[in-house]
Design a protein around this motif. Structure first.
Motif, PDB file in Angstrom:
ATOM      1  N   PRO A 174      93.837  -3.474  12.122  1.00 23.49           N
ATOM      2  CA  PRO A 174      94.236  -4.671  11.353  1.00 23.49           C
ATOM      3  C   PRO A 174      93.065  -5.664  11.327  1.00 23.49           C
ATOM      4  O   PRO A 174      93.087  -6.712  11.973  1.00 23.49           O
ATOM      5  N   LEU A 175      92.024  -5.335  10.552  1.00 25.76           N
ATOM      6  CA  LEU A 175      90.751  -6.060  10.645  1.00 25.76           C
ATOM      7  C   LEU A 175      90.860  -7.555  10.319  1.00 25.76           C
ATOM      8  O   LEU A 175      90.208  -8.374  10.962  1.00 25.76           O
ATOM      9  N   GLU A 176      91.702  -7.871   9.343  1.00 32.76           N
ATOM     10  CA  GLU A 176      91.822  -9.285   8.969  1.00 32.76           C
ATOM     11  C   GLU A 176      92.344 -10.125  10.132  1.00 32.76           C
ATOM     12  O   GLU A 176      91.808 -11.194  10.446  1.00 32.76           O
ATOM     13  N   GLN A 177      93.391  -9.592  10.805  1.00 38.03           N
ATOM     14  CA  GLN A 177      93.962 -10.310  11.961  1.00 38.03           C
ATOM     15  C   GLN A 177      92.961 -10.363  13.111  1.00 38.03           C
ATOM     16  O   GLN A 177      92.801 -11.384  13.766  1.00 38.03           O
ATOM     17  N   LEU A 178      92.266  -9.241  13.332  1.00 40.07           N
ATOM     18  CA  LEU A 178      91.322  -9.177  14.450  1.00 40.07           C
ATOM     19  C   LEU A 178      90.148 -10.127  14.238  1.00 40.07           C
ATOM     20  O   LEU A 178      89.682 -10.774  15.177  1.00 40.07           O
ATOM     21  N   ALA A 180      90.150 -12.901  12.980  1.00 40.41           N
ATOM     22  CA  ALA A 180      90.546 -14.299  13.226  1.00 40.41           C
ATOM     23  C   ALA A 180      90.636 -14.633  14.716  1.00 40.41           C
ATOM     24  O   ALA A 180      90.755 -15.803  15.093  1.00 40.41           O
ATOM     25  N   LEU A 181      90.575 -13.608  15.583  1.00 44.21           N
ATOM     26  CA  LEU A 181      90.733 -13.845  17.022  1.00 44.21           C
ATOM     27  C   LEU A 181      89.425 -14.340  17.645  1.00 44.21           C
ATOM     28  O   LEU A 181      88.341 -13.913  17.260  1.00 44.21           O
ATOM     29  N   PRO A 182      89.538 -15.225  18.660  1.00 50.81           N
ATOM     30  CA  PRO A 182      88.322 -15.735  19.314  1.00 50.81           C
ATOM     31  C   PRO A 182      87.721 -14.708  20.285  1.00 50.81           C
ATOM     32  O   PRO A 182      88.410 -13.810  20.754  1.00 50.81           O
ATOM     33  N   VAL A 183      86.420 -14.874  20.572  1.00 45.61           N
ATOM     34  CA  VAL A 183      85.733 -14.018  21.542  1.00 45.61           C
ATOM     35  C   VAL A 183      85.525 -14.820  22.820  1.00 45.61           C
ATOM     36  O   VAL A 183      85.107 -15.979  22.772  1.00 45.61           O
ATOM     37  N   ASP A 184      85.842 -14.216  23.966  1.00 45.82           N
ATOM     38  CA  ASP A 184      85.631 -14.851  25.261  1.00 45.82           C
ATOM     39  C   ASP A 184      84.232 -14.469  25.749  1.00 45.82           C
ATOM     40  O   ASP A 184      83.978 -13.315  26.087  1.00 45.82           O
ATOM     41  N   THR A 185      83.320 -15.446  25.786  1.00 48.48           N
ATOM     42  CA  THR A 185      81.913 -15.147  26.096  1.00 48.48           C
ATOM     43  C   THR A 185      81.683 -14.740  27.559  1.00 48.48           C
ATOM     44  O   THR A 185      80.576 -14.384  27.935  1.00 48.48           O
ATOM     45  N   HIS A 186      82.722 -14.799  28.389  1.00 42.83           N
ATOM     46  CA  HIS A 186      82.572 -14.365  29.794  1.00 42.83           C
ATOM     47  C   HIS A 186      83.271 -13.032  30.055  1.00 42.83           C
ATOM     48  O   HIS A 186      83.318 -12.568  31.182  1.00 42.83           O
ATOM     49  N   LYS A 187      83.836 -12.451  28.990  1.00 44.13           N
ATOM     50  CA  LYS A 187      84.639 -11.225  29.208  1.00 44.13           C
ATOM     51  C   LYS A 187      83.855  -9.970  28.832  1.00 44.13           C
ATOM     52  O   LYS A 187      83.310  -9.862  27.737  1.00 44.13           O
ATOM     53  N   ILE A 188      83.821  -9.016  29.750  1.00 45.16           N
ATOM     54  CA  ILE A 188      83.169  -7.720  29.510  1.00 45.16           C
ATOM     55  C   ILE A 188      84.249  -6.628  29.536  1.00 45.16           C
ATOM     56  O   ILE A 188      85.037  -6.559  30.489  1.00 45.16           O
ATOM     57  N   GLY A 189      84.278  -5.817  28.490  1.00 43.60           N
ATOM     58  CA  GLY A 189      85.255  -4.725  28.417  1.00 43.60           C
ATOM     59  C   GLY A 189      84.704  -3.455  29.044  1.00 43.60           C
ATOM     60  O   GLY A 189      83.489  -3.223  29.070  1.00 43.60           O
ATOM     61  N   LEU A 190      85.604  -2.623  29.546  1.00 40.99           N
ATOM     62  CA  LEU A 190      85.227  -1.335  30.158  1.00 40.99           C
ATOM     63  C   LEU A 190      86.104  -0.236  29.584  1.00 40.99           C
ATOM     64  O   LEU A 190      87.334  -0.339  29.632  1.00 40.99           O
ATOM     65  N   LEU A 191      85.463   0.790  29.024  1.00 36.92           N
ATOM     66  CA  LEU A 191      86.203   1.926  28.466  1.00 36.92           C
ATOM     67  C   LEU A 191      85.626   3.197  29.087  1.00 36.92           C
ATOM     68  O   LEU A 191      84.714   3.809  28.541  1.00 36.92           O
ATOM     69  N   MET A 224      89.639  -3.634  31.720  1.00 38.56           N
ATOM     70  CA  MET A 224      89.522  -2.188  31.510  1.00 38.56           C
ATOM     71  C   MET A 224      90.701  -1.724  30.667  1.00 38.56           C
ATOM     72  O   MET A 224      91.848  -2.061  30.956  1.00 38.56           O
ATOM     73  N   VAL A 225      90.402  -0.981  29.602  1.00 41.19           N
ATOM     74  CA  VAL A 225      91.482  -0.478  28.751  1.00 41.19           C
ATOM     75  C   VAL A 225      91.855   0.926  29.230  1.00 41.19           C
ATOM     76  O   VAL A 225      91.016   1.811  29.325  1.00 41.19           O
ATOM     77  N   GLN A 226      93.116   1.071  29.543  1.00 44.86           N
ATOM     78  CA  GLN A 226      93.653   2.326  30.074  1.00 44.86           C
ATOM     79  C   GLN A 226      93.944   3.274  28.913  1.00 44.86           C
ATOM     80  O   GLN A 226      94.670   2.923  27.992  1.00 44.86           O
ATOM     81  N   ALA A 227      93.348   4.452  28.946  1.00 47.47           N
ATOM     82  CA  ALA A 227      93.620   5.447  27.896  1.00 47.47           C
ATOM     83  C   ALA A 227      95.054   5.963  28.045  1.00 47.47           C
ATOM     84  O   ALA A 227      95.596   5.959  29.154  1.00 47.47           O
ATOM     85  N   PRO A 228      95.686   6.430  26.952  1.00 46.50           N
ATOM     86  CA  PRO A 228      97.050   6.961  27.058  1.00 46.50           C
ATOM     87  C   PRO A 228      97.113   8.066  28.124  1.00 46.50           C
ATOM     88  O   PRO A 228      96.257   8.948  28.161  1.00 46.50           O
ATOM     89  N   THR A 256      92.056  -6.484  22.555  1.00 50.17           N
ATOM     90  CA  THR A 256      91.199  -6.576  23.750  1.00 50.17           C
ATOM     91  C   THR A 256      89.741  -6.342  23.382  1.00 50.17           C
ATOM     92  O   THR A 256      88.854  -7.088  23.808  1.00 50.17           O
ATOM     93  N   PHE A 257      89.469  -5.309  22.574  1.00 54.19           N
ATOM     94  CA  PHE A 257      88.083  -5.047  22.148  1.00 54.19           C
ATOM     95  C   PHE A 257      87.492  -6.292  21.495  1.00 54.19           C
ATOM     96  O   PHE A 257      86.374  -6.692  21.766  1.00 54.19           O
ATOM     97  N   ARG A 258      88.286  -6.890  20.605  1.00 53.98           N
ATOM     98  CA  ARG A 258      87.815  -8.038  19.835  1.00 53.98           C
ATOM     99  C   ARG A 258      87.516  -9.236  20.757  1.00 53.98           C
ATOM    100  O   ARG A 258      86.588  -9.999  20.518  1.00 53.98           O
ATOM    101  N   SER A 259      88.313  -9.394  21.821  1.00 54.55           N
ATOM    102  CA  SER A 259      88.166 -10.583  22.684  1.00 54.55           C
ATOM    103  C   SER A 259      86.956 -10.510  23.605  1.00 54.55           C
ATOM    104  O   SER A 259      86.597 -11.493  24.228  1.00 54.55           O
TER     105      SER A 259
END
Length: 379
Positions: A174-178, A180-191, A224-228, A256-259
């Motif tokens: 849902p790219l349009e909605q995503l 519009a979301l803010p980015v947290d400059t202190h957040k690092i994602g882990l996949l 960390m995003v948990q895979a199914p 989560t990716f977007r943030s």
């Protein structure tokens, strides 16, 4: 031509989480254009929710690397025997294979002997390595439906019936909605990946990188995003107690990716998902030494991640084998955190990439191509 199974089910075969997602979208679109069609086969939770009658769980074949596949061979051969018996007894109207060539090529072989038409959706990335397998596809598959712009030309070289439909992620995200979301400059994602082998190899390195980053960037926090199907405890067992980490289920992964300011990820479909969402990623990839040796002999592309392959140059830094280590990953992430110009350059590249993957509607286009061909066949 036989018409006795023109109302029979279509068998779909999927072997991993990304295929499950794309298979689910294809089923939904099929139901729009041919509501009487039923689906059976091998898949996961997304396809089951979309209406697949799951005869075999995709978990049975989620392996990684050439040598790792050898280890699970007896189990896989037994499974193939069971699927062959099912296909012989059900005689589905058609078989749709989604990615996962190591397993799905064997299904194509069985289907050919049973005279069941085969369609390959999310065509396997054989342009990357062992390109000679295109000859096998030409002989065993009626149509290849590809989702990357450069694939059509590759398959046509081998005299194959091929259609390019664009990338199905353009429908899923849902790219349009995503946007519009803010980015947290202190957040690092882990996949760290969707398979146990990937997680046990990569997560300790991701954790080491977080510890190294903590010194210069104590305000960072990790998600960390948990895979199914991945166990939460399993993920926490490889993570240092002194660094807080939030574990998020797969349902809200796109938000989560977007943030995240940036992400450290195992190579796979997520690299394209994150690229289309616009989040910079450090890509990591590690296999056994034997798999690496065989891979080096057979691989014929310059990159392993889809954003780089589509762009034709490096957007995402790739850390392969010994470079997929804590020190290199921490250094690479620091570069983005400390150099705004470099970070902005990557973000700009990702905006351009979004225009290269086709317009929304890929699953519907694929469903129409398959349904039309089956109607012409009288099935």
């Amino acid at each position: 031509m036989h018409t006795e199974n023109s109302t029979g089910p279509i068998w779909i075969n999927v072997g991993e989480a990304s295929g499950d997602l794309h298979g689910a979208e294809l089923i939904k679109r099929f139901q729009e254009i041919a509501p009487e069609t039923s689906f059976i086969g091998m898949g996961g939770p997304a396809m089951e929710a979309a209406g697949l009658d799951v005869h075999f769980s995709m978990k049975l074949i989620s392996l990684v690397g050439i040598t790792e596949i050898f280890g699970g061979l007896p189990r896989i051969l037994k499974l193939l025997g069971q699927i062959k018996r099912e296909l012989t007894s059900i005689r589905p109207r058609a078989i749709i294979l989604v990615d996962c060539p190591e397993f799905n090529f064997r299904i194509a072989k069985i289907a050919k002997k049973l005279n069941i038409p085969v369609y390959y959706y999310i065509s396997p990335q054989i342009w990357a390595w062992r390109s000679g397998r295109a000859n096998f596809l030409r002989d065993h598959v009626r149509k290849v439906i590809c989702i990357l712009p450069f694939e059509k030309q590759f398959y046509q070289k081998y005299g194959m019936d091929v259609d390019y439909v664009g990338h199905p992620l353009m429908d899923v995200l849902p790219l349009e909605q995503l946007d519009a979301l803010p980015v947290d400059t202190h957040k690092i994602g882990l996949l760290p990946g969707s398979r146990n082998k990937e997680v046990s190899t990569l997560l300790p390195e991701f954790a080491g990188a977080a510890q190294l980053l903590h010194t210069a960037h104590p305000h960072l926090h990790y998600v960390m995003v948990q895979a199914p199907g991945m166990d939460k405890k399993r993920l926490l067992s490889d993570w240092p107690k002194d660094i807080p980490v939030e574990i998020i289920g797969p349902e809200t992964r796109y938000e989560t990716f977007r943030s995240c300011q940036c992400i450290i990820a195992a190579s796979g479909t997520v690299t394209l998902e994150t690229a289309l969402i616009g989040t910079p990623v450090q890509v990591a990839y590690k296999v056994s030494l034997l798999s690496e040796f065989i891979g080096r002999l057979l691989v014929n592309v310059d990159f392993i991640s889809l954003p780089n392959l589509i762009a034709g140059h490096e957007i995402y830094p790739e850390h392969i084998q010994k470079d997929a280590c804590a020190e290199t990953l921490a250094k690479s992430v620091s570069r983005w955190l400390d150099d705004q110009t470099e970070y902005d350059r990557v973000k700009k590249e990702l905006t351009a990439l979004r225009t290269m993957v086709g317009t929304p509607g890929a699953p519907l286009r694929a469903a129409r191509i398959i349904e039309h061909d089956l109607t012409e066949l009288g099935r």
